[in-house]
Design a protein around this motif. Structure first.
Motif, PDB file in Angstrom:
ATOM      1  N   THR A   1      52.619  50.791   1.055  1.00  0.00           N
ATOM      2  CA  THR A   1      51.238  50.324   1.001  1.00  0.00           C
ATOM      3  C   THR A   1      50.324  51.484   1.375  1.00  0.00           C
ATOM      4  OG1 THR A   1      51.939  48.121   1.667  1.00  0.00           O
ATOM      5  CG2 THR A   1      49.604  48.621   1.874  1.00  0.00           C
TER       6      THR A   1
ATOM      7  N   GLU B   1      38.568  39.606   2.870  1.00  0.00           N
ATOM      8  CA  GLU B   1      37.416  39.880   2.007  1.00  0.00           C
ATOM      9  C   GLU B   1      36.316  38.901   2.378  1.00  0.00           C
ATOM     10  OE1 GLU B   1      38.494  39.719  -2.076  1.00  0.00           O
ATOM     11  OE2 GLU B   1      40.011  41.295  -1.918  1.00  0.00           O
TER      12      GLU B   1
ATOM     13  N   HIS C   1      39.117  47.948   7.173  1.00  0.00           N
ATOM     14  CA  HIS C   1      38.419  48.192   5.906  1.00  0.00           C
ATOM     15  C   HIS C   1      37.095  47.427   5.827  1.00  0.00           C
ATOM     16  CE1 HIS C   1      40.674  44.484   4.962  1.00  0.00           C
ATOM     17  NE2 HIS C   1      39.754  44.244   4.042  1.00  0.00           N
TER      18      HIS C   1
ATOM     19  N   ASP D   1      45.671  47.938   6.611  1.00  0.00           N
ATOM     20  CA  ASP D   1      45.322  47.046   7.725  1.00  0.00           C
ATOM     21  C   ASP D   1      45.596  45.583   7.387  1.00  0.00           C
ATOM     22  OD1 ASP D   1      44.497  48.999   9.490  1.00  0.00           O
ATOM     23  OD2 ASP D   1      42.510  49.112   8.606  1.00  0.00           O
TER      24      ASP D   1
ATOM     25  N   ASP E   1      49.457  46.354  -3.518  1.00  0.00           N
ATOM     26  CA  ASP E   1      48.015  46.524  -3.690  1.00  0.00           C
ATOM     27  C   ASP E   1      47.321  45.215  -3.343  1.00  0.00           C
ATOM     28  OD1 ASP E   1      48.386  44.842  -5.893  1.00  0.00           O
ATOM     29  OD2 ASP E   1      48.472  46.510  -7.307  1.00  0.00           O
ATOM     30  N   GLY E   2      46.047  45.109  -3.688  1.00  0.00           N
ATOM     31  CA  GLY E   2      45.270  43.935  -3.330  1.00  0.00           C
ATOM     32  C   GLY E   2      45.717  42.656  -4.012  1.00  0.00           C
TER      33      GLY E   2
ATOM     34  N   THR F   1      46.164  53.284   1.612  1.00  0.00           N
ATOM     35  CA  THR F   1      44.970  53.258   2.453  1.00  0.00           C
ATOM     36  C   THR F   1      44.248  51.923   2.515  1.00  0.00           C
ATOM     37  OG1 THR F   1      44.691  55.594   1.961  1.00  0.00           O
ATOM     38  CG2 THR F   1      42.795  54.441   2.879  1.00  0.00           C
ATOM     39  N   GLN F   2      43.769  51.414   1.397  1.00  0.00           N
ATOM     40  CA  GLN F   2      42.870  50.257   1.432  1.00  0.00           C
ATOM     41  C   GLN F   2      43.542  48.984   1.904  1.00  0.00           C
ATOM     42  OE1 GLN F   2      41.172  50.022  -2.484  1.00  0.00           O
ATOM     43  NE2 GLN F   2      39.717  51.686  -2.119  1.00  0.00           N
ATOM     44  N   GLN F   3      44.851  48.853   1.698  1.00  0.00           N
ATOM     45  CA  GLN F   3      45.543  47.614   2.040  1.00  0.00           C
ATOM     46  C   GLN F   3      46.379  47.715   3.308  1.00  0.00           C
ATOM     47  OE1 GLN F   3      44.838  44.956   0.295  1.00  0.00           O
ATOM     48  NE2 GLN F   3      43.559  46.165  -1.076  1.00  0.00           N
TER      49      GLN F   3
ATOM     50  N   GLY G   1      44.146  59.766   3.644  1.00  0.00           N
ATOM     51  CA  GLY G   1      44.421  58.340   3.654  1.00  0.00           C
ATOM     52  C   GLY G   1      45.536  57.995   4.615  1.00  0.00           C
TER      53      GLY G   1
END
Length: 628
Positions: free
Chosen positions: A249, A106, A65, A255, A293-294, A251-253, A231
């Protein structure tokens, strides 16, 4: 000139175990950035490089990401970055001290320089420093360093019940260990154990909780690509003393979180969303599921001595009639017959599929046909009539009742558990020569047999007390008397096209327009839609009726009822009165929907038939005998 976080990498190297980066750390990339992983096979694009705090260097990984920052040249050699969130794991070679391995989750790009800041050196690779040795010696009684990569439950003497599952569970652990670097691990929880919440009590209305659970199953990363969305996702099954739940979990999380979970290990998990479970994608019996999630916090628990390793909730084959098509169950059976491997072509995708059919029996006196697919079908050995334990096998209605093992389900041959040994002894002594009952005669959409009707029979009080349909659509049976027909509107004007049946609207010219078909008609057809009040000895409920039920109840079409109401109101009322105070057996479907921002359950009649009073008398006689 940028100010790096001097001494930060040394602190990471000397820290006790893994750690999370929660306060900003400023480092500089001091090497070329290289991709790694199996991108050629469609794996995620990840990058690694050396980073510096001006004094020491460490290896850093940027997951997919953050790949766009590298591909757009925002991060390159000599770029200064501020890491705002990440994980630090330890990686060591034999005879060397552990070194920090940074996973950046991040980061903020501060700028790119012409050269590196300071003269950073590689961290020393000799013997562990005295403070670090002292820390390791203090930790030695709890977790020996040479066993850090083993599942934590293997470091304690298991109970007798845990030992019974050990062989089958550890085999699955070995088969599903992740292929990521050993450094990609969840941070270890330090300090006092937090208050934990049992999995069975999780619900969408309580969001302040922490669970302690063992990962019993982990799926590979899956990709979907639809016209409306695309996704990736993966899921894990989590188990504690109270129950099991599935967590997903997206798409965004993916990896960031996929490397953190390892089958067999125990984790503290909090700040995840609790949602209604999508049973078609699950192999655990829980009405809820988790979504990571994040904000989700994941920490490894290294002192979970009494956590269960695996959970089965076996049901007898005779009770399959109580489950709807698509439900997942756990069964323990003897393979009485195993067919050879065959190949079929799926009608929807025209894809060739390999399958193997089995005939399963158990002590309940029933037999059922089960199907294995793909690799499971090819690898299965049905010689010598083995005992098999299925977890998450899906119920079907072919031939009355059938079973099919989905990709998420598991099969264990001759499991080393007490229930399997007891079943083996029964079959060898009695079962091999016994006669077994099948679920035949119920395939297709016809009326259910009396035995299946009784197995799924509910009273009005049970429908209310069990909140049927509140979470997922549920099918069940009722026996009751129609006491009132709500006749404010028995039917609606529908499109005459046989493929449509949508409601039509009369326009200014007197014609009836169908928006779906984009056509207009001189006259509409009519279809029933109305509600009836049905009562039994425990209570009353409103049931919704549609066209086929209305035809059966009134003995005429909806058009004929509309015309009768317009031409002869007394005859119309008489027809309604004749439909009341009659007793039927109903096949019903309960499903929740939203109305004025309020959730309510709507019960619809799928089919109905007159009461077979001879069979009903026998059922009541058996019920009376059960209380004798």
């Amino acid at each position: 000139m940028y100010q790096l976080s001097n001494g930060e990498i040394a602190r990471m190297n000397s820290a006790e175990g893994n750690m999370a980066i929660t306060t900003p750390v400023t480092l500089q990339v001091v090497s070329n950035i290289q991709p790694f992983g199996n991108q050629a096979a469609g794996g995620p694009t990840r990058y690694r490089c050396m980073v510096s705090d001006s004094e020491l260097t460490a290896i850093a990984v940027l997951p997919s990401h953050l790949a766009s920052l590298i591909e757009e040249a925002k991060i390159s050699r000599y770029t200064v970055i501020k890491i705002t969130k990440g994980n630090v794991s330890k990686k060591a070679r034999p005879g060397e001290a552990p070194m920090a391995f940074i996973i950046i989750l991040e980061a903020e790009v501060l700028g790119t320089l012409e050269e590196k800041i300071g003269a950073p050196q590689k961290a020393p690779t000799g013997a562990t420093s005295a403070p670090a040795q002292q820390q390791q010696q203090q930790q030695q009684p709890v977790q020996p360093p040479q066993q850090q990569n083993q599942p934590s439950f293997a470091q304690h003497q298991p109970s007798q019940q845990q030992q019974a599952y050990a062989n089958t569970f550890m085999n699955r652990v070995e088969d599903t260990k992740p292929s990521f670097s050993a450094g990609a691990q969840a941070p270890v929880h330090r300090g006092a154990a937090p208050p934990v919440h049992p999995i069975r009590d999780l619900n969408p209305y309580h969001n302040k909780w922490t669970i302690r659970a063992r990962v019993t199953q982990k799926s590979p990363i899956k990709t979907w690509n639809k016209p409306s969305s695309q996704g990736r996702l993966f899921s894990v099954n989590l188990l504690d003393e109270s129950g099991e739940i599935r967590a997903t979990t997206f798409t965004q999380q993916v990896d960031a979180l996929y490397p953190l979970f390892e089958v067999g290990k125990v984790y503290y998990i909090s700040n995840a969303q609790v949602k209604m479970a999508r049973q078609q994608f699950s192999n655990v019996n829980n009405q809820y599921e988790l979504t990571f999630d994040g904000n989700t916090s994941i920490e490894q628990c290294v002192d979970a001595v009494d956590m269960p390793q695996e959970h089965f909730d076996f049901i007898p084959l005779a009770s399959l009639a109580k489950f709807e098509k698509g439900n997942v169950v756990d069964v323990l059976c003897v393979v009485q017959q195993a067919d050879g491997v065959s190949e079929i072509t799926a009608k929807s995708t025209e894809r060739k599929m390999v399958k193997r059919d089995l005939v399963l029996v158990d002590r309940s006196g029933f037999q059922v046909r089960a199907t294995l697919w793909g690799q499971e079908a090819q690898a299965f050995d049905g010689h010598n009539e083995p005992v098999v334990a299925f977890k998450g096998i899906r119920v079907g209605d072919f031939g009355g009742r059938s079973l099919s093992l989905p990709s998420l389900g598991t099969i264990t041959v001759n499991p080393d558990i007490p229930e399997a040994h007891a079943l083996r002894g029964w079959y060898d002594n009695e079962g091999r020569g016994a006669q077994f009952q099948s679920f035949g005669g119920e395939a297709g959409g016809g009326a259910p047999s009396q035995a299946r009707f009784e197995a799924q029979l509910k009273t009005m009080a049970q429908v209310r007390d069990e909140n049927l349909g509140l979470s997922d659509p549920v099918y069940f049976n009722l026996k009751g008397t129609i006491v009132f027909v709500r006749n404010t509107a028995l039917a609606y004007p529908s499109c005459p096209s046989a493929e449509c049946n949508k409601k039509v609207i009369e326009d200014n010219s007197g014609r009836w327009a169908c928006e779906k078909c984009a056509r207009s008609y001189d006259t509409p057809d009519y279809r029933y839609i109305f509600s009836v009040s049905v009562s039994d000895e425990t209570g009353q409920n409103w049931l919704q009726c549609f066209d086929e039920v209305g035809r059966q109840l009134f003995g005429c079409t909806a058009r004929e009822m509309v015309e009768l109401q317009a031409a002869d109101e007394p005859a119309y009322q008489q027809r309604l009165n004749e439909a009341t105070f009659k007793e039927f057996q109903f096949r019903c479907r309960a499903k929740s929907d939203m109305f004025n921002e309020t959730t309510r359950v709507r019960i619809s009649i799928v089919s109905m038939r007159p009461v077979d009073y001879a069979a009903e008398s026998k059922r009541l006689a058996r019920l009376i005998e059960s209380y004798a």
